[in-house]
Scaffold this motif. Sequence first.
Motif, PDB file in Angstrom:
ATOM      1  N   ASN A  82       0.853  -1.188   0.000  1.00 48.11           N
ATOM      2  CA  ASN A  82       0.000   0.000   0.000  1.00 48.11           C
ATOM      3  C   ASN A  82       0.886   1.234   0.000  1.00 48.11           C
ATOM      4  O   ASN A  82       1.810   1.340   0.820  1.00 48.11           O
ATOM      5  CB  ASN A  82      -0.925   0.007   1.225  1.00 48.11           C
ATOM      6  CG  ASN A  82      -1.962   1.115   1.158  1.00 48.11           C
ATOM      7  OD1 ASN A  82      -1.661   2.286   1.361  1.00 48.11           O
ATOM      8  ND2 ASN A  82      -3.204   0.730   0.875  1.00 48.11           N
ATOM      9  N   LEU A  83       0.622   2.153  -0.900  1.00 48.90           N
ATOM     10  CA  LEU A  83       1.484   3.323  -1.057  1.00 48.90           C
ATOM     11  C   LEU A  83       1.486   4.217   0.177  1.00 48.90           C
ATOM     12  O   LEU A  83       2.483   4.897   0.455  1.00 48.90           O
ATOM     13  CB  LEU A  83       1.031   4.135  -2.280  1.00 48.90           C
ATOM     14  CG  LEU A  83       1.260   3.463  -3.638  1.00 48.90           C
ATOM     15  CD1 LEU A  83       0.573   4.253  -4.742  1.00 48.90           C
ATOM     16  CD2 LEU A  83       2.752   3.335  -3.926  1.00 48.90           C
ATOM     17  N   PHE A  84       0.390   4.243   0.918  1.00 45.96           N
ATOM     18  CA  PHE A  84       0.307   5.136   2.069  1.00 45.96           C
ATOM     19  C   PHE A  84       1.039   4.570   3.291  1.00 45.96           C
ATOM     20  O   PHE A  84       1.467   5.320   4.154  1.00 45.96           O
ATOM     21  CB  PHE A  84      -1.154   5.400   2.442  1.00 45.96           C
ATOM     22  CG  PHE A  84      -1.918   6.124   1.379  1.00 45.96           C
ATOM     23  CD1 PHE A  84      -1.639   7.447   1.083  1.00 45.96           C
ATOM     24  CD2 PHE A  84      -2.922   5.484   0.659  1.00 45.96           C
ATOM     25  CE1 PHE A  84      -2.340   8.133   0.101  1.00 45.96           C
ATOM     26  CE2 PHE A  84      -3.631   6.157  -0.323  1.00 45.96           C
ATOM     27  CZ  PHE A  84      -3.339   7.477  -0.606  1.00 45.96           C
ATOM     28  N   GLU A  85       1.178   3.248   3.357  1.00 45.61           N
ATOM     29  CA  GLU A  85       1.805   2.641   4.526  1.00 45.61           C
ATOM     30  C   GLU A  85       3.301   2.924   4.557  1.00 45.61           C
ATOM     31  O   GLU A  85       4.002   2.750   3.570  1.00 45.61           O
ATOM     32  CB  GLU A  85       1.566   1.132   4.531  1.00 45.61           C
ATOM     33  CG  GLU A  85       0.111   0.751   4.759  1.00 45.61           C
ATOM     34  CD  GLU A  85      -0.081  -0.753   4.769  1.00 45.61           C
ATOM     35  OE1 GLU A  85       0.925  -1.478   4.554  1.00 45.61           O
ATOM     36  OE2 GLU A  85      -1.226  -1.211   4.979  1.00 45.61           O
ATOM     37  N   GLY A  86       3.773   3.362   5.705  1.00 42.26           N
ATOM     38  CA  GLY A  86       5.196   3.626   5.894  1.00 42.26           C
ATOM     39  C   GLY A  86       5.712   4.860   5.194  1.00 42.26           C
ATOM     40  O   GLY A  86       6.915   5.128   5.202  1.00 42.26           O
ATOM     41  N   GLU A 125      -7.895   2.397  -5.622  1.00 44.82           N
ATOM     42  CA  GLU A 125      -8.378   3.646  -5.026  1.00 44.82           C
ATOM     43  C   GLU A 125      -7.892   3.838  -3.594  1.00 44.82           C
ATOM     44  O   GLU A 125      -7.636   4.957  -3.147  1.00 44.82           O
ATOM     45  CB  GLU A 125      -9.907   3.676  -5.056  1.00 44.82           C
ATOM     46  CG  GLU A 125     -10.512   4.993  -4.611  1.00 44.82           C
ATOM     47  CD  GLU A 125     -12.025   4.968  -4.675  1.00 44.82           C
ATOM     48  OE1 GLU A 125     -12.605   5.850  -5.332  1.00 44.82           O
ATOM     49  OE2 GLU A 125     -12.626   4.049  -4.066  1.00 44.82           O
ATOM     50  N   ASN A 126      -7.738   2.731  -2.835  1.00 42.03           N
ATOM     51  CA  ASN A 126      -7.315   2.829  -1.434  1.00 42.03           C
ATOM     52  C   ASN A 126      -5.802   2.845  -1.258  1.00 42.03           C
ATOM     53  O   ASN A 126      -5.304   2.849  -0.137  1.00 42.03           O
ATOM     54  CB  ASN A 126      -7.910   1.689  -0.618  1.00 42.03           C
ATOM     55  CG  ASN A 126      -7.391   0.327  -1.077  1.00 42.03           C
ATOM     56  OD1 ASN A 126      -6.752   0.219  -2.129  1.00 42.03           O
ATOM     57  ND2 ASN A 126      -7.673  -0.703  -0.298  1.00 42.03           N
ATOM     58  N   GLY A 127      -5.038   2.835  -2.357  1.00 45.53           N
ATOM     59  CA  GLY A 127      -3.585   2.869  -2.280  1.00 45.53           C
ATOM     60  C   GLY A 127      -2.910   1.532  -2.477  1.00 45.53           C
ATOM     61  O   GLY A 127      -1.674   1.477  -2.573  1.00 45.53           O
ATOM     62  N   ASP A 128      -3.670   0.438  -2.536  1.00 46.45           N
ATOM     63  CA  ASP A 128      -3.064  -0.874  -2.799  1.00 46.45           C
ATOM     64  C   ASP A 128      -2.501  -0.899  -4.223  1.00 46.45           C
ATOM     65  O   ASP A 128      -3.123  -0.374  -5.157  1.00 46.45           O
ATOM     66  CB  ASP A 128      -4.100  -1.988  -2.642  1.00 46.45           C
ATOM     67  CG  ASP A 128      -4.539  -2.174  -1.197  1.00 46.45           C
ATOM     68  OD1 ASP A 128      -3.771  -1.771  -0.294  1.00 46.45           O
ATOM     69  OD2 ASP A 128      -5.646  -2.701  -0.968  1.00 46.45           O
ATOM     70  N   TYR A 129      -1.347  -1.512  -4.380  1.00 45.27           N
ATOM     71  CA  TYR A 129      -0.712  -1.559  -5.699  1.00 45.27           C
ATOM     72  C   TYR A 129      -0.110  -2.934  -5.937  1.00 45.27           C
ATOM     73  O   TYR A 129       0.190  -3.692  -4.986  1.00 45.27           O
ATOM     74  CB  TYR A 129       0.380  -0.497  -5.820  1.00 45.27           C
ATOM     75  CG  TYR A 129       1.578  -0.747  -4.928  1.00 45.27           C
ATOM     76  CD1 TYR A 129       2.651  -1.532  -5.368  1.00 45.27           C
ATOM     77  CD2 TYR A 129       1.632  -0.226  -3.645  1.00 45.27           C
ATOM     78  CE1 TYR A 129       3.742  -1.773  -4.550  1.00 45.27           C
ATOM     79  CE2 TYR A 129       2.716  -0.461  -2.818  1.00 45.27           C
ATOM     80  CZ  TYR A 129       3.769  -1.237  -3.282  1.00 45.27           C
ATOM     81  OH  TYR A 129       4.848  -1.483  -2.463  1.00 45.27           O
ATOM     82  N   THR A 130       0.073  -3.224  -7.210  1.00 39.72           N
ATOM     83  CA  THR A 130       0.748  -4.457  -7.630  1.00 39.72           C
ATOM     84  C   THR A 130       1.690  -4.098  -8.775  1.00 39.72           C
ATOM     85  O   THR A 130       1.255  -3.556  -9.799  1.00 39.72           O
ATOM     86  CB  THR A 130      -0.254  -5.525  -8.095  1.00 39.72           C
ATOM     87  OG1 THR A 130      -1.167  -5.797  -7.047  1.00 39.72           O
ATOM     88  CG2 THR A 130       0.476  -6.808  -8.469  1.00 39.72           C
ATOM     89  N   LEU A 131       2.967  -4.380  -8.582  1.00 38.51           N
ATOM     90  CA  LEU A 131       3.986  -4.132  -9.603  1.00 38.51           C
ATOM     91  C   LEU A 131       4.509  -5.478 -10.075  1.00 38.51           C
ATOM     92  O   LEU A 131       5.082  -6.238  -9.285  1.00 38.51           O
ATOM     93  CB  LEU A 131       5.122  -3.283  -9.035  1.00 38.51           C
ATOM     94  CG  LEU A 131       6.265  -2.919  -9.995  1.00 38.51           C
ATOM     95  CD1 LEU A 131       5.747  -2.128 -11.189  1.00 38.51           C
ATOM     96  CD2 LEU A 131       7.335  -2.127  -9.258  1.00 38.51           C
ATOM     97  N   VAL A 132       4.294  -5.788 -11.354  1.00 33.99           N
ATOM     98  CA  VAL A 132       4.608  -7.103 -11.895  1.00 33.99           C
ATOM     99  C   VAL A 132       5.589  -6.952 -13.046  1.00 33.99           C
ATOM    100  O   VAL A 132       5.468  -6.017 -13.866  1.00 33.99           O
ATOM    101  CB  VAL A 132       3.331  -7.827 -12.376  1.00 33.99           C
ATOM    102  CG1 VAL A 132       3.675  -9.214 -12.927  1.00 33.99           C
ATOM    103  CG2 VAL A 132       2.328  -7.943 -11.239  1.00 33.99           C
ATOM    104  N   ASN A 133       6.548  -7.883 -13.128  1.00 33.07           N
ATOM    105  CA  ASN A 133       7.519  -7.892 -14.220  1.00 33.07           C
ATOM    106  C   ASN A 133       8.018  -9.312 -14.413  1.00 33.07           C
ATOM    107  O   ASN A 133       8.168 -10.070 -13.431  1.00 33.07           O
ATOM    108  CB  ASN A 133       8.682  -6.960 -13.912  1.00 33.07           C
ATOM    109  CG  ASN A 133       9.487  -6.618 -15.162  1.00 33.07           C
ATOM    110  OD1 ASN A 133       9.113  -7.001 -16.276  1.00 33.07           O
ATOM    111  ND2 ASN A 133      10.584  -5.906 -14.973  1.00 33.07           N
ATOM    112  N   GLU A 134       8.255  -9.667 -15.674  1.00 35.17           N
ATOM    113  CA  GLU A 134       8.780 -11.009 -15.934  1.00 35.17           C
ATOM    114  C   GLU A 134      10.225 -11.129 -15.453  1.00 35.17           C
ATOM    115  O   GLU A 134      10.650 -12.186 -14.987  1.00 35.17           O
ATOM    116  CB  GLU A 134       8.697 -11.339 -17.432  1.00 35.17           C
ATOM    117  CG  GLU A 134       7.311 -11.724 -17.920  1.00 35.17           C
ATOM    118  CD  GLU A 134       6.356 -10.537 -17.934  1.00 35.17           C
ATOM    119  OE1 GLU A 134       6.846  -9.376 -17.968  1.00 35.17           O
ATOM    120  OE2 GLU A 134       5.130 -10.755 -17.891  1.00 35.17           O
TER     121      GLU A 134
END
Length: 384
Positions: A82-86, A125-134
């Motif tokens: 989550n982008l907002f955490e920390g 919308e709540n700041g959760d994110y997923t960054l994916v790469n091969e």
Amino acid sequence: MDSIAGRKPALAWAVHLSVALLVLLWLLPTLGLFVSSFRTADQISSSGWWKALFPQEQTMILRTAAPETQQEIDGAHAIEGNLFEGAGAPAGRITAWGTSSREIAAYAPGETADMGEDGRLTVEENGDYTLVNEAEFTGSRGERVFLTATTPPSFTLDNYRTVLFSGSATDNMGRAFVNTLTVTIPATVIPILIAAFAAYALAWMDFPGRALLIAAVVALLVVPLQLALIPLLKLHLEVGIGKGYLGVWLAHTGFGMPLAIYLLRNYMVGLPKDIIENARVDGATDFQIFMKIILPLSFPALASFAIFQFLWTWNDLLVALVFLIDSSGETTVMTRQIVELLGTRGGNWEILATAAFVSISVPLVVFFFMQKYLVRGLLAGSVK
């Protein structure tokens, strides 16, 4: 009834409105400073203090987690969180986001941004994110994300922790607070002690040259403080007291003495003459009359001058800069500390607002607790 002699309703309303306007003009900046002292730098830069109690939209630059937190899922490498955490930012509702400073609102919540070799990023919308790469993520820091988010009202005590308890010399107002008290309390008490004796002598004791002394005291009231700074500093340096508390105590005592003597003498002259004459008939000495009669009756005037002297000394910068010469910062007062904050951290408005409010808090308390003596002491002796 409005036409009764001596009643002027229109003038009374004008006076009341003027007083209310002056109180409002004085109160609003203080209230704004107080509210700003609990806000973060992003909040202060994005909106005024009057919007602190309402949700507000602001732009933030946050980062995803470091590549070391990546996990391998179905043959791909993923970083989640989550982008907002920390991040030290209040959690909010994201309305738009982007991966470039040129297009900070390129994507809506839930959309995926293709960053090429850096992977694909999805932000909710709540700041959760997923960054994916091969390929495996490398580097020491996460990807930058520009957010436009609506955040709820939030306040923090971190500014006060930084200002009051920071160990650095440029931030710590706690030591400056103690130093200011060390300067202010003696610089308020010493002139009162000396001026009270002088005022009694000028008011009730007959001796040659008394009228000339009174005229000299009145003349000293108009001498600019700046005119005497350099000669007085040279004198202090010659006798060895120009770089410490003793020098600044004596400087404030000298600059405050004319007003103290003038104010107290005018008050004591207005005291009932019969009381003093009866005490002398009973065999009381001048010292006994002064200690047991004059001082108790002169308390409003003493308190009035104490308020003025305390406020002047507490808010003083010029005398402290001249007579407290200390490069180590051991004797730095609060006004000088705020100037140093302005010089070294001019962009950190939250620190400056907190430091300024800490500086004015003690004068506010002193004024509100002793204001009933202020007008009484100033007007005493003006009417016979």
